[in-house]
Design an enzyme around this catalytic site. Sequence first.
Site, PDB file in Angstrom:
ATOM      1  N   GLY A   1      41.658  39.631  19.094  1.00  0.00           N
ATOM      2  CA  GLY A   1      41.919  38.502  20.176  1.00  0.00           C
ATOM      3  C   GLY A   1      42.722  37.250  19.202  1.00  0.00           C
ATOM      4  O   GLY A   1      44.049  37.440  19.272  1.00  0.00           O
ATOM      5  N   ARG A   2      41.729  36.549  18.572  1.00  0.00           N
ATOM      6  CA  ARG A   2      42.540  35.631  17.679  1.00  0.00           C
ATOM      7  C   ARG A   2      43.753  35.929  16.728  1.00  0.00           C
ATOM      8  O   ARG A   2      44.540  35.208  16.763  1.00  0.00           O
ATOM      9  CB  ARG A   2      41.394  35.010  16.729  1.00  0.00           C
TER      10      ARG A   2
ATOM     11  N   CYS B   1      33.833  10.288  26.366  1.00  0.00           N
ATOM     12  CA  CYS B   1      32.708   9.445  26.151  1.00  0.00           C
ATOM     13  C   CYS B   1      31.599  10.200  25.231  1.00  0.00           C
ATOM     14  O   CYS B   1      30.401  10.496  25.712  1.00  0.00           O
ATOM     15  CB  CYS B   1      32.091   8.719  27.404  1.00  0.00           C
TER      16      CYS B   1
END
Length: 423
Positions: free
Chosen positions: A284-285, A351
Amino acid sequence: MSALPGSPFLRRRDGALWLEETELSALARRFGTPLFAYSASAIRAALAPYQRALAGRPNLVCYAMKANSNQALLRMLAAAGCGFDIVSGGELQRVLAAGGRADRVVFSGVGKARREMEVALSAGVRCFNVESTSELDALSAVASAMGKTAAISLRVNPDVDAKTHPYISTGLRGNKFGVAHDQALDTYRRAASLPGIRVVGVDCHIGSQITAIEPYVEALDRLLDLVESLEATGISLQHVDVGGGLGITYTDETPPSADELLRALLARIDTRGHGHREILVEPGRSLVGNAGVLLTEVLVLKRGTERNFCIVDAAMNDLLRPALYNAWMAIEPCQQRGDPAERWDVVGPICESGDWLGRDRPLAVREGDLLAVLSAGAYAMAMASNYNSRPRAAEVLVDGDQVTLVRRRETIEELIQLEQPRA
Ligand code: LLP
């Protein structure tokens, strides 16, 4: 002209960052930020060594599409001959929509729903990578009820330490993945006796961002031991799937190349007399990670008493890896300045104090500047969310000087539309 960590297709020319023949600042101006940009050449170049190393023997490179499931990338990889490693019914639909072939799909995952099994059986996926006896029994029932046969491999947990981040280490005894090596023989015997099940292979996947060859060889040896014991009991397997997991360079990691890794594994397979078997891999990566960048604009520079904050318009909802894994990803200005560098925590507007992309980075920046987070082709957009009601970023594919918008930016109206308020 200088090279940057990770990809030869990302270069600095006269102070400006270019992806192939396309200047990144121009992309950001044209499509807005945050923006993911992927290099088609980088993806093709990452796939080539896998295919080269496996050429001449039966093989299938199954792209682990969880890394990045954009249709344009899937279409490109399918056209280049790839199969796909999927982990959900949704991923299967994406493959089919991109023109990929179901008979080149392996279906992994610890928790497959019956509905997903049905859809995969109807589509005719090549193999289910089964991870438990419960799954095996359920698959047998589902397939039998449909009058179909499910080809299966067991994902064996070889109890090997891949020496990577604990969240992405999957081949240890304590992980939720796979069938324990010492239970595999019994589970295969059960599989061989169940209706609607045909045993075709064995697989493992020991983790992700792995930077050494040894854990792979160790896992392979354990798989081959099992294959030999199985054959002795009359159960023969056609394929061995060695999983994915090969790491990339984010900073100074030096993972083996795909060639090197496969050379070592194939040598072992041949020496042990298994050269006739079909070899599957699930990268994948390593196919897409270094092909992508995330472009973002500096909104606010906030100098504090203890730390300086460079607040950008990309956030943990666009790129979760730093917050989730403490991952280090390079951050580069799209246009270098002559100003002296200062140390900045590059953070998003969300936040949460965990909303950061990079900490304590030496950068010469001004408000309005553009930054690129490198190695953002894998597990970036794929893990994006709408937290803080932030529409997900747009994605473009760069091929030389050609640029294609491959996913337009979401709008807030689209997000609201999904929620039907009570009348
Ligand atoms: N095969 C299976 C069964 C997998 O679970 C995975 C990844 C792969 C193949 C592909 O592994 P790769 O070649 O991409 O390392 N989100 C994390 C990575 C999670 C990997 C999950 N499984 C990150 O951003 O580092």
